[in-house]
Design a protein around this motif. Structure first.
Motif, PDB file in Angstrom:
ATOM      1  N   ARG A 432       0.826  -1.193   0.000  1.00  0.00           N
ATOM      2  CA  ARG A 432       0.000   0.000   0.000  1.00  0.00           C
ATOM      3  C   ARG A 432       0.870   1.257   0.000  1.00  0.00           C
ATOM      4  NH1 ARG A 432      -3.762  -0.543   5.077  1.00  0.00           N
ATOM      5  NH2 ARG A 432      -4.686   1.369   4.192  1.00  0.00           N
ATOM      6  N   VAL A 433       2.100   1.126   0.507  1.00  0.00           N
ATOM      7  CA  VAL A 433       3.026   2.256   0.597  1.00  0.00           C
ATOM      8  C   VAL A 433       4.317   1.864  -0.118  1.00  0.00           C
ATOM      9  CG1 VAL A 433       4.348   3.767   2.126  1.00  0.00           C
ATOM     10  CG2 VAL A 433       2.050   3.002   2.793  1.00  0.00           C
ATOM     11  N   LEU A 434       4.817   2.779  -0.960  1.00  0.00           N
ATOM     12  CA  LEU A 434       6.055   2.544  -1.693  1.00  0.00           C
ATOM     13  C   LEU A 434       7.017   3.697  -1.390  1.00  0.00           C
ATOM     14  CD1 LEU A 434       7.046   0.368  -3.694  1.00  0.00           C
ATOM     15  CD2 LEU A 434       6.307   1.861  -5.550  1.00  0.00           C
ATOM     16  N   VAL A 435       8.174   3.353  -0.824  1.00  0.00           N
ATOM     17  CA  VAL A 435       9.197   4.357  -0.509  1.00  0.00           C
ATOM     18  C   VAL A 435      10.245   4.315  -1.609  1.00  0.00           C
ATOM     19  CG1 VAL A 435      10.903   5.135   1.163  1.00  0.00           C
ATOM     20  CG2 VAL A 435       8.791   4.054   1.957  1.00  0.00           C
ATOM     21  N   CYS A 436      10.411   5.421  -2.329  1.00  0.00           N
ATOM     22  CA  CYS A 436      11.325   5.492  -3.472  1.00  0.00           C
ATOM     23  C   CYS A 436      12.503   6.382  -3.097  1.00  0.00           C
ATOM     24  CB  CYS A 436      10.613   6.070  -4.696  1.00  0.00           C
ATOM     25  SG  CYS A 436       9.068   5.241  -5.126  1.00  0.00           S
ATOM     26  N   ASP A 437      13.679   5.773  -2.907  1.00  0.00           N
ATOM     27  CA  ASP A 437      14.862   6.509  -2.476  1.00  0.00           C
ATOM     28  C   ASP A 437      15.708   6.873  -3.694  1.00  0.00           C
ATOM     29  OD1 ASP A 437      16.927   7.660  -1.139  1.00  0.00           O
ATOM     30  OD2 ASP A 437      17.467   5.912   0.062  1.00  0.00           O
ATOM     31  N   GLU A 438      15.522   8.065  -4.219  1.00  0.00           N
ATOM     32  CA  GLU A 438      16.251   8.587  -5.387  1.00  0.00           C
ATOM     33  C   GLU A 438      16.270   7.567  -6.532  1.00  0.00           C
ATOM     34  OE1 GLU A 438      18.868  11.467  -5.130  1.00  0.00           O
ATOM     35  OE2 GLU A 438      19.114  11.586  -2.975  1.00  0.00           O
TER      36      GLU A 438
END
Length: 560
Positions: A432-438
């Motif tokens: 449900r949550v996507l963390v996109c680090d650069e």
């Protein structure tokens, strides 16, 4: 006319029957900077490595490479040692992989110096070089190791090491790709200043047209191993002749992607952090790197997290993933505590992470089928074995890759393809949550836009909530509903994207926008085009708008 310092004539590199560089001819004169641009896989770095005799494997080399009339392609190993580092130096894209983690900076700089000085003179000269590249307290820095420095400091240390050899030609291969905008501006100003004072020539390789425009006198464009066109920087960026060059300029200036639909108004926050603090180190060396962060994010929204190197962006992301424990405060994502190991699998199905380094986040010994199967089985352990290949092929097709690529290994893919695979693997968990680090910092403009369009489409299709960490504020403006700005571990500003970009409240946010060429007042204009125009003035002799004063360049604090 003065003879060129470096002359490449009809250079072709082939592996078996496959040429990777085709009939390339380039000249670089003393004191000149040639910018070499093109998308991933165009042959830019292979051309540069060929100049140093460092092309990987054993390619067949045809054509000529001459340095002040000396043919380089025929040199033996002993002769190459008189060229590499002495006459031609190179600054690599990733300084951490080029610096020895077990050696101090002083030892590595001294190692590259020409013979003729005693030990004390070498140490003094090493400190002078660290001062020249803008590192604070250079005598103390001599005893530091690379992992004790921030990314910008590592890049400066590598430049000092290259300058110790006193080369006449400097090759800079994507030296600022993974740096934030303020650090990038400092490194570019340093390279310009060093070139001017030492009278060096430079081959500057990048996929960022803003950066190339700020550095180059002339620009050459490559695609599929071939040289398409070459000319004066101002002419190339404003009146390119070749269709491909025009498409690169268009891809770079087209930063305003279609905005996402408004976030769905959920009754509760899906991401909630209250007074979040994170410490690094132990006992007396313990220090706080994240201080009192408050954050609320509704389901379906996109939050951009901005700030320079060492500001705490990635630490905040890791805390939200449960990869670092909070020293104080609380975190809840989808109602769960990320640090609770008892519900780790359940949490992984709700929240996934897309890493910046795609090469490091994919196992080089596992095929795409094996990598995606692992994620599929974690999400649905009851998936029949005979259905795995079909499911994994469908994952690749959803992110724009062919399903028949499952047998490939990561090293057989381009950077953009690897990033798509990482996204597919994260989506396999049905998060449900996507963390996109650069996720797009190391990609050229064309591939970057493809990945951003993909994220936009996937968010709409899956109702994802995105946390997007980046240093390209033009990209963030096109993606984010809200932007949170961090500095030295503290939140200095948190506002709706349009509000922050048009009416920033803090001086630091304005500084970031100025460094990106996106100062308030550009409303109604294409921010990418404004940055490109400002930067291209350097090619005509004027300093770009984002460059800090030379040679005074404040160094960043080391990243914990």
């Amino acid at each position: 006319m003065q003879a060129p310092l470096l002359s490449i004539q009809n250079l072709t590199l082939s592996y078996g029957d496959t040429p990777v560089v085709r009939d390339v001819s380039l000249d670089i004169r003393d004191g000149e900077t040639l910018g070499l641009i093109g998308e991933s896989g165009s042959g830019k770095s292979m051309t540069a490595l060929a100049v140093l005799g460092l092309a990987p494997g054993h390619p067949h080399v045809a054509g000529s490479i001459r340095l002040r009339g000396r043919e380089l392609t025929a040199l033996d190993p002993a002769a190459w040692r008189t060229v590499r580092g002495r006459q031609i130096g190179i600054v690599f894209q990733d300084p951490m992989s080029a610096l020895n983690p077990l050696m101090t900076l002083g030892a590595q700089i001294v190692e590259t110096m020409p013979a003729g000085r005693d030990r004390r003179e070498r140490q003094t000269r090493a400190a002078e070089l660290l001062h020249e590249v803008g590192l604070p307290d250079p005598v103390r820095m001599l005893d530091r190791r690379p992992f004790e420095l921030s990314g910008g400091q590592q890049q400066r240390a590598m430049i000092a090491m290259v300058l110790a050899g006193e080369p006449t030609l400097l090759i800079a291969d994507e030296p600022t790709t993974a740096l934030d905008v303020t650090t990038q501006a400092q490194v570019l100003a340093l390279l310009r200043d060093v070139r001017r004072r030492r009278g060096m020539a430079m081959l500057f390789i990048s996929h960022d047209l803003d950066v190339v425009a700020a550095m180059a006198d002339r620009i050459a464009v490559m695609r599929h191993g071939s040289l398409l066109e070459e000319g004066d920087a101002g002419v190339m960026l404003h009146a390119p002749r070749h269709d491909y060059t025009r498409s690169l300029v268009a891809a770079h200036t087209h930063r305003a992607l279609p905005r996402f639909a408004a976030a769905r108004r959920a009754s509760e926050d899906i991401v909630h952090a209250q007074d979040l603090c994170v410490d690094y180190g132990h006992a007396r060396s313990r220090h706080r790197v994240l201080q009192g962060v408050d954050l609320r994010l509704r389901e379906g929204a996109t939050l951009g997290i901005a700030g320079e190197s060492g500001s705490g962006k990635s630490t905040l992301a890791r805390a939200l993933l449960g990869l670092v424990p909070p020293a104080a405060g609380s975190v809840r994502v989808c109602g769960m505590d990320p640090a609770d190991r008892r519900q780790r699998i359940r949490y992984a199905r709700a929240c996934q992470y897309i890493f910046q380094d795609t090469s490091g986040s994919l196992n080089p010994r596992r095929t795409l089928l094996q990598a995606l199967s692992e994620a599929q089985l974690a999400a649905e352990p009851a998936t029949p074995r005979e259905a795995l290949a079909h499911r994994c092929a469908a994952m690749l097709e959803e992110v724009g890759l062919a399903g028949d690529m499952l047998a490939r290994f990561p090293h057989q893919l381009s950077g953009g393809q690897r990033q798509r695979v990482v996204i597919a693997r994260a989506l396999a968990m049905r998060p449900r949550v996507l963390v996109c680090d650069e996720p797009v910092s190391a990609l050229d403009a064309t591939v970057r836009n493809q990945i951003l369009d993909l994220l936009a489409r996937l968010r709409e299709a899956h109702g994802l909530t995105l946390l997007f960490i980046g240093h390209d504020l033009a990209v963030m403006r096109s993606l984010a509903d809200e932007v949170l700005v961090l500095r030295q571990g503290r939140v200095v500003e948190h506002a709706a994207a349009d509000t922050l970009f048009e009416r920033p409240r803090t001086a630091y946010a304005r500084q970031l926008l100025n460094a990106s060429g996106m100062a308030p007042g550009l409303s109604g204009k294409d921010p990418g085009a404004a940055t490109l125009f400002s930067s291209s003035r350097e090619a005509r002799g004027a300093r770009p708008a984002f460059a800090p004063p030379i040679p005074v360049m404040p160094a960043l604090a080391p990243h914990p």
